[in-house]
Design a protein around this motif. Structure first.
Motif, PDB file in Angstrom:
ATOM      1  N   UNK A 180      49.871 -13.231  39.390  1.00 16.62           N
ATOM      2  CA  UNK A 180      48.472 -13.240  39.828  1.00 16.62           C
ATOM      3  C   UNK A 180      48.393 -13.433  41.333  1.00 16.62           C
ATOM      4  N   UNK A 181      49.168 -14.386  41.852  1.00 12.15           N
ATOM      5  CA  UNK A 181      49.177 -14.634  43.293  1.00 12.15           C
ATOM      6  C   UNK A 181      49.706 -13.400  44.033  1.00 12.15           C
ATOM      7  N   UNK A 197      44.805  -7.166  32.452  1.00 15.86           N
ATOM      8  CA  UNK A 197      45.143  -5.763  32.299  1.00 15.86           C
ATOM      9  C   UNK A 197      46.457  -5.448  32.994  1.00 15.86           C
ATOM     10  N   UNK A 198      46.721  -4.187  33.187  1.00 14.26           N
ATOM     11  CA  UNK A 198      47.928  -3.744  33.876  1.00 14.26           C
ATOM     12  C   UNK A 198      47.566  -3.601  35.348  1.00 14.26           C
ATOM     13  N   UNK A 199      48.133  -4.445  36.191  1.00 13.17           N
ATOM     14  CA  UNK A 199      47.774  -4.458  37.601  1.00 13.17           C
ATOM     15  C   UNK A 199      48.848  -3.843  38.479  1.00 13.17           C
ATOM     16  N   UNK A 200      50.025  -3.649  37.944  1.00  3.08           N
ATOM     17  CA  UNK A 200      51.116  -3.167  38.786  1.00  3.08           C
ATOM     18  C   UNK A 200      51.263  -1.651  38.805  1.00  3.08           C
ATOM     19  N   UNK A 253      41.872 -19.029  37.128  1.00  7.12           N
ATOM     20  CA  UNK A 253      42.424 -17.706  36.828  1.00  7.12           C
ATOM     21  C   UNK A 253      43.934 -17.843  36.781  1.00  7.12           C
ATOM     22  N   UNK A 254      44.485 -17.739  35.602  1.00  9.25           N
ATOM     23  CA  UNK A 254      45.931 -17.876  35.423  1.00  9.25           C
ATOM     24  C   UNK A 254      46.431 -16.673  34.631  1.00  9.25           C
ATOM     25  N   UNK A 255      47.074 -15.771  35.292  1.00 10.87           N
ATOM     26  CA  UNK A 255      47.597 -14.569  34.652  1.00 10.87           C
ATOM     27  C   UNK A 255      46.775 -13.349  35.005  1.00 10.87           C
TER      28      UNK A 255
END
Length: 118
Positions: free
Chosen positions: A72-73, A30-33, A25-27
């Motif tokens: 992502x982290x 969707x919009x997570x913020x 999983x890299x990136x």
């Protein structure tokens, strides 16, 4: 404007992850913020929720999981999920380069320095 995948797509991808032995999983997905975009029935946006559940074995099979990339982290750290994955690295692009067998410039420079001093 569509900023996340829907429940059908999330379930479809999560089902595919049940067949995988390793998942990278890299990136973010969707919009997570933006907290206002969270699914009404969940603490996570729909796309990451289904995939995180699949990657952490909540559907039965648990593939080996590698998570890369600062955003992502940060996303999984904010939700206290870091320990749910096998390997977590803030170096997303560098992780992909390493997996692809390419030489990392910083590591190469350090190796040359070590060889010259040795």
């Amino acid at each position: 404007m569509i900023l996340d995948i829907g429940p059908f797509s999330g379930a479809f991808i999560a089902g595919g992850l049940q067949l995988a032995e390793t998942v990278v999983w890299n990136g973010t997905m969707g919009v997570t913020e933006t907290k206002g975009l969270l699914a009404r029935s969940a603490l996570l946006p729909m796309a990451p929720r289904y995939l995180i559940e699949a990657m952490t074995g909540q559907f039965g099979h648990r593939p080996y999981s590698l998570v890369g990339g600062g955003d992502t982290v940060g996303y999984i750290e904010a939700r206290r999920l870091t320990g749910s994955f096998d390997h977590v690295s803030t170096g997303g692009g560098a992780s992909l380069e390493l997996i692809a067998g390419r030489t990392l410039p910083g590591v190469a420079a350090l190796m040359i320095k070590i060889i010259l001093k040795g």
